[in-house]
Design an enzyme around this catalytic site. Structure first.
Site, short mmCIF file in Angstrom:
data_model
loop_
_atom_site.label_atom_id
_atom_site.label_comp_id
_atom_site.label_asym_id
_atom_site.label_seq_id
_atom_site.Cartn_x
_atom_site.Cartn_y
_atom_site.Cartn_z
N SER B 154 4.70 6.44 1.70
CA SER B 154 3.48 5.78 2.16
C SER B 154 2.41 6.84 2.45
O SER B 154 2.13 7.69 1.61
CB SER B 154 3.82 4.93 3.39
OG SER B 154 2.77 4.07 3.74
N ASP B 319 7.15 -4.06 -3.16
CA ASP B 319 6.15 -3.44 -2.29
C ASP B 319 4.77 -3.95 -2.69
O ASP B 319 4.27 -3.61 -3.76
CB ASP B 319 6.23 -1.92 -2.43
CG ASP B 319 5.26 -1.18 -1.50
OD1 ASP B 319 4.41 -1.84 -0.86
OD2 ASP B 319 5.36 0.05 -1.42
N HIS B 352 7.51 -2.75 1.17
CA HIS B 352 7.06 -1.37 1.42
C HIS B 352 8.08 -0.57 2.24
O HIS B 352 8.31 0.62 1.99
CB HIS B 352 5.71 -1.41 2.14
CG HIS B 352 5.06 -0.09 2.32
ND1 HIS B 352 4.68 0.70 1.27
CD2 HIS B 352 4.72 0.59 3.44
CE1 HIS B 352 4.12 1.82 1.73
NE2 HIS B 352 4.13 1.77 3.05
#
Lengths: 375, 375
Positions: B154, B319, B352
């Protein structure tokens, strides 16, 4: 063929219902008003009525404009009018503000006859089923025994579906657009964030903010900003705003940097300026609760067996709030019951809000369906 | 082969940097602390160092546990340790809390030496580039000229990518997981809602809530609830919670009805109990601003031409915060520059947050890549 046009000047009407309405959540409304509009003429056989059900922030003002507000077009004006897909030369179209709303029908900001004060937090929970019941009483008053069609997008589509279960004999066609047979956990989660934004706003005052002369504007604004993201699509936000910077470069502040921030803040502020916080809460709960399959152990085909209407189900490719797969659940459940069901998945970049737009493919599907509706 | 295990007991370290750090947003930090942890041993050639960069709510505590907190495992403990995919028998692994953080490195809740009070709203904006600069100074202190690898998921992946542009000679491999080369308008929109929740909380006090003895817990809670939805997937929420009702049926209240509401409220309350609101704001802004292509007219291949590292890029099928297509933008831009890049799209239901889980396929990809990293 005439040039398709708006229905023009319209006027809302109001009917008071004095027979108490017992609500699914346990409450009772001793009496209530419904505000509605109609477009076109009811035919002699009373067979050409079409009910349009509204979604979270909609109202009875579906088409046309008020004489003194030429720019205040109904939220589905592009669909309804002489020569438009829902043709008022042929159909008598009704829009109604739902119970618990904030556009004229009895809701949390109305006066509670038992106390002489605004209902506020005491307004009872209302459900899709309650709205359908109230709409049926309105139909009774208007002398409509059976609707040619009941139409709605999003939460409005749930009402159209609900009608076919509650009053199967009273609806010939159901047009269920951008809807789902029940919310997913993710849908509920977004609603819950919006509710917490309102419930935890210090100016919510437990729902009785009216007495304090304030509104929970911060909470409503957040709820609307969040809602807006889910009504659009990643693609449409990218196309509309991308990463466009208001000042051409980063200025490193919490003021607006990216245009998408400006858009959301504007939408949030505008909404907080007119929408009732209790209506917002009640409506998201009605969304959460709607689940016709619940009483059938989650079996949607079993739940829809009661329905006898013909259906048009429409979904939009980039709608991630109620994706096409959710609409297909409805389609499969109807087919399981050997019902007549047409289904269209419309390619659209605009996400959930596509149902409000006048995409030619989408409108052609609706036009063709309505042309085949018998009256 | 030994049984893979945790690194065991770890201790954070702290270094004070007294050379002022000029920040991209215009601010200057006259001096600052960085808190970090290390696992494994730096080899004699100082060639086996791996930097792990954290995401929004992460910290320097990446692996192992503290002697007095056996249950407080590092956030990527499943990845790091003897015999684990990032094998501490071979690598010297570093986790560092970023500037502006709230886990020990200098941030808004630290004392501003110029005033003797907490920085609060005066803490300068920090960017991914600033974090990379500070991490490079830490590397200098530790005698690491060049990293065998820099790894992150991320926002951490953005730092790994940023390293290859800012210090191309100092990073041999970049492992960029569940990341994007820049936020989309939708990503920014979600961040903006979270920020507005905090900024409009009356207990935020313009960022100087410390002086009032309060925290903007409502805003932080809302931000975290919203964040959580975007870290998970529709599928994983459906699987974990579905429409399970706490009381088996609707009770018609604003208390918890659906289990997913309970989960979100709990996560939000927990987060609001320890995380710093200013850190949250600053970190979402760092996310928004990161855009290496900006100075190249949006041309990502041109922006990544500076990079000379080998890359592993990993994405996860569900995601929707940084979908696989966003990772592929990085891959294509690197291939355009004829860089060595491996890419894996991992099937996962967890959205995610998959990058934090120990999915066997995912971990096998990382293990195989790290085994090929030369030291």
């Amino acid at each position: 063929m005439i040039q398709a046009q708006s229905v023009g000047v319209v006027e809302p009407r109001r009917i008071r219902f004095t027979e108490p309405l017992r609500l699914r959540g346990g409450g009772v409304l001793p009496e209530y008003d419904l505000v509605f509009e109609t477009y076109g003429e009811l035919n002699a056989a009373r067979s050409n009525a079409v009910l349009v059900c509204h979604a979270l922030s909609g109202s009875h003002h579906v088409a046309g404009h008020y004489a003194d507000q030429p720019d205040n077009l109904g939220w589905w004006d592009n669909l309804i009018g002489p020569g438009r897909p829902l043709d008022t030369r042929r159909f008598f179209v009704i829009g109604v503000n739902n119970l618990g709303g904030c556009h004229g029908s009895t809701g949390p900001s109305s006066i509670n006859p038992a106390t002489g004060k605004r209902w506020g937090a005491d307004f009872p929970f209302v459900t899709v089923e309650d709205w359908v019941s109230a709409q049926a009483r309105l139909a009774d008053q208007l002398g409509i025994e059976r609707f040619a069609a009941i139409v709605g997008g999003s939460l409005g589509g749930m009402q159209a579906l609900g009608w076919t279960l509650q009053y199967p004999q009273r609806v010939a066609n159901a047009v269920v657009i951008a809807a789902a047979p029940r919310l997913s956990a993710e849908n509920i989660a977004f609603n819950e964030v919006a509710r917490q934004a309102i419930l935890t706003d210090p100016e919510f005052h437990g729902g009785n903010f009216y007495e304090h002369g304030v509104v929970p504007a911060r909470g409503l604004k957040l709820a609307r900003m969040l809602g807006h993201i889910t009504y659009l699509s990643d693609d449409s936000l990218a196309e509309k705003f991308g990463r466009t910077l208001r000042h051409g470069k980063a200025v490193y502040s919490y003021e607006v940097e990216f245009e998408v921030e400006s858009y959301l803040r504007y939408q949030g502020d505008k909404f907080a300026g007119f929408f009732d916080a209790n209506t917002y809460l009640l409506t998201t709960k009605a969304l959460d609760y709607f689940d016709p399959a619940f009483e059938h152990g989650g079996n949607l085909p079993a739940a829809l067996a009661r329905s006898s209407a013909d259906f048009l189900v429409v979904s939009f490719s980039t709608d991630w709030r109620f994706p096409p797969a959710r609409s297909r659940e409805i389609v499969y459940a109807l087919l399981h019951n050997q019902r007549n069901v047409s289904y269209a998945e419309i390619p659209s970049a605009a996400g959930h809000d596509s149902f409000l737009l006048d995409d030619p493919h989408y409108h052609a599907v609706l036009r063709n369906y309505f042309e085949r509706v018998e009256i």
